[in-house]
Design an enzyme around this catalytic site. Structure first.
Site, PDB file in Angstrom:
ATOM      1  N   ARG A  32       0.778  -0.875   0.003  1.00 52.89           N
ATOM      2  CA  ARG A  32       0.142   0.039  -0.442  1.00 52.89           C
ATOM      3  C   ARG A  32       1.028   1.121   0.047  1.00 52.89           C
ATOM      4  O   ARG A  32       0.683   2.527  -0.362  1.00 52.89           O
ATOM      5  CB  ARG A  32      -0.618  -0.063   1.324  1.00 52.89           C
ATOM      6  N   ASP A 141     -17.435   8.756   0.814  1.00 53.64           N
ATOM      7  CA  ASP A 141     -16.277   7.614   1.170  1.00 53.64           C
ATOM      8  C   ASP A 141     -14.845   9.269   1.706  1.00 53.64           C
ATOM      9  O   ASP A 141     -15.230  10.083   1.307  1.00 53.64           O
ATOM     10  CB  ASP A 141     -16.048   7.352   0.143  1.00 53.64           C
TER      11      ASP A 141
HETATM   12  C1  LIG Z   1     -14.433  -2.010   2.017  1.00 55.34           C
HETATM   13  S1  LIG Z   1     -15.549  -0.993   0.873  1.00 55.34           S
HETATM   14  C2  LIG Z   1     -17.305  -0.897   1.418  1.00 55.34           C
HETATM   15  C3  LIG Z   1     -17.911  -0.845   0.219  1.00 55.34           C
HETATM   16  C4  LIG Z   1     -18.970  -0.906   0.594  1.00 55.34           C
HETATM   17  N1  LIG Z   1     -20.087  -0.146   0.867  1.00 55.34           N
HETATM   18  C5  LIG Z   1     -19.004  -2.106   0.248  1.00 55.34           C
HETATM   19  O1  LIG Z   1     -19.922  -3.010   0.892  1.00 55.34           O
HETATM   20  O2  LIG Z   1     -19.005  -2.747  -0.627  1.00 55.34           O
HETATM   21  C6  LIG Z   1     -14.848   0.121   3.052  1.00 55.34           C
HETATM   22  C7  LIG Z   1     -14.943   1.886   1.984  1.00 55.34           C
HETATM   23  O3  LIG Z   1     -14.923   2.412   3.443  1.00 55.34           O
HETATM   24  C8  LIG Z   1     -14.273   3.743   3.764  1.00 55.34           C
HETATM   25  N2  LIG Z   1     -13.385   4.659   4.701  1.00 55.34           N
HETATM   26  C9  LIG Z   1     -12.787   4.493   5.133  1.00 55.34           C
HETATM   27  N3  LIG Z   1     -12.514   4.584   6.598  1.00 55.34           N
HETATM   28  C10 LIG Z   1     -13.695   5.587   6.446  1.00 55.34           C
HETATM   29  C11 LIG Z   1     -13.864   6.694   7.298  1.00 55.34           C
HETATM   30  N4  LIG Z   1     -13.030   6.941   7.748  1.00 55.34           N
HETATM   31  N5  LIG Z   1     -14.879   8.050   7.085  1.00 55.34           N
HETATM   32  C12 LIG Z   1     -15.658   6.969   5.522  1.00 55.34           C
HETATM   33  N6  LIG Z   1     -15.345   5.986   4.695  1.00 55.34           N
HETATM   34  C13 LIG Z   1     -13.990   5.419   5.198  1.00 55.34           C
HETATM   35  C14 LIG Z   1     -12.666   3.677   2.784  1.00 55.34           C
HETATM   36  O4  LIG Z   1     -11.850   4.225   2.125  1.00 55.34           O
HETATM   37  C15 LIG Z   1     -13.729   2.415   1.581  1.00 55.34           C
HETATM   38  O5  LIG Z   1     -14.190   2.946   0.853  1.00 55.34           O
END
Ligand SMILES: C[S@@+](CC[C@H](N)C(=O)[O-])C[C@H]1O[C@@H](n2cnc3c(N)ncnc32)[C@H](O)[C@@H]1O
Lengths: 277, 121
Positions: A32, A141
């Protein structure tokens, strides 16, 4: 990585995104953060973290935080939540909101847009069941990169074959070179926004449905509880919350309870509702 | 055990597809072109057909149209699996009665996701 550097990084992530960097996730660091180190002209991730410790480069700590997010997602992921959205949520809102009124959905960790676009397709397919209730989607996001991609609505051949029935591909996408683009009409009711779940939700308004899926898994107990409680305060008393398959409210908050027999679906607790009324 | 007829003129692709399908608990029958596939269907209709487009003798789309005119030919779930990846081909396939459509290259994730999509697994 030496333990002082690891600890510095873990603290940074906890503060910026709420992510818990446990030693087992150490293997992610090279893949990463390696690219960022190279871009900065540094020879290793170790050196990158070292330089972050001495400097106070906000741009760099932000890039590192973003690079440590996992953005894995696909259309209609896990299926059940989207079936429940169709069978439970839409009929409830059609029944309990006035025709012509607006209901709001929040995809709180929308990643590259597959989740909000899946919902937008269902809303279109189920338009008559909505009986005149308008549904708007806020897709947010923490990562700019995924929000930019979501806005563009451009997906690879691989991405459009994960979870998306071909009938919906034909109906709602156009081919652009090697990529597939979501029809602009589908983007009409979605607004995209970079937003960190650690920040106050005050400016976002209130919602009837919240999808907060596959993101709580990255936080510690306290952050999970805090986010769930703040979601509750933004959600209509009869609103719905969807969590990911590996996530729950149990042991974290009394603001929500699982809907019996409906996996991943939660409602605000009756006591909480009484307090609001 | 469900039967899947794998129709492709490439022996390698048939082998790869069959290996994945067998992991999904299908028993595989193979055909090299549309005509062979039609003959196999006349002997016994499979539950599923994984179908290439460009093949000698009889291509995939002609096979599909012929199949849907056979008695019992409406039963098999047909999943195209082809390098043809433009909207024109996809809509033509759907109009001819295809149930799903895979654009090559494919892997086991895509294959199992698409089979789940049409209720085969
Ligand atoms: C594994 S993806 C899940 C996407 C979608 N909700 C799904 O279930 O397929 C997790 C997402 O959470 C976002 N994320 C992580 N920490 C976050 C935060 N503190 N605030 C907002 N988004 C966050 C990441 O950037 C990522 O795009």
């Amino acid at each position: 990585m030496n333990s002082a550097n690891f600890e510095f990084l873990a603290n940074l992530l906890l503060k910026k995104s709420g992510h818990v960097l446990s030693p087992e996730k150490g293997y992610l660091l090279d893949s990463r953060l390696g690219p960022i180190a190279r871009k900065e002209g540094l020879s290793s991730v170790e050196e990158l973290v070292q330089s972050m410790r001495t400097g106070n480069d906000q741009r760099l700590s932000w890039a590192v935080t973003e690079a440590m997010t996992t953005n894995e997602t696909f259309f209609f992921r896990d299926r059940t939540p989207f079936d429940l959205f169709k069978s439970e949520v839409i009929p409830h809102l059609a029944e309990n909101r006035r025709p012509g009124s607006k209901a709001r959905i929040w995809c709180a960790a929308a990643s590259a847009g597959q989740e909000p676009y899946s919902l937008a397709m269902i809303l279109r397919e189920e338009r008559s069941a909505l009986r005149g209730v308008q549904m708007d989607i806020l897709a947010s996001d923490i990562s700019d990169k995924v929000i930019e991609k979501a806005k563009a609505g451009l997906y690879s051949q691989f991405e459009v074959q994960r979870g998306l029935p071909v009938q919906l591909l034909v109906k709602y996408f156009q081919k652009q070179g090697d990529l597939w683009q979501v029809d602009p009409s589908l983007r009409q009711n979605i607004s995209f926004k970079t937003f960190n779940l650690l920040n106050s939700f005050q400016t976002l308004g209130t919602f009837d449905v919240v999808f907060c899926r596959n993101v709580l898994i990255y936080f510690n107990q306290q952050t999970k509880t805090d986010i769930l409680n703040r979601i509750a305060s933004r959600l209509a008393p009869d609103g719905f919350l969807f969590l990911g398959a590996a996530e729950t409210v149990l042991g974290l908050t009394d603001a929500f309870e699982p809907v019996a027999g409906k996996r991943g679906l939660y409602k605000r607790k009756a006591i909480a509702q009484a307090k609001v009324a | 055990m469900k039967h899947c007829l794998v129709v492709d003129d490439s022996r390698v692709i048939r082998k790869v597809a069959c290996r994945i399908l067998e992991d999904m608990e299908f028993s595989c029958i193979e055909a090299e072109d549309g005509q062979q596939a039609l003959d196999k269907c006349r002997q016994a209709m499979p539950e599923a057909i994984l179908l290439d487009w460009n093949m000698p003798v009889m291509n995939g789309i002609d096979f599909l149209k012929a199949l849907r005119n056979e008695s019992g030919g409406d039963k098999p779930v047909v999943v195209f699996c082809t390098t043809e990846n433009d909207m024109g081909h996809i809509t033509e396939a759907l109009r001819a009665g295809a149930n799903e459509y895979i654009m090559k290259p494919f892997d086991s994730d895509i294959l199992s996701a698409k089979f789940a999509e049409v209720g085969l697994i």
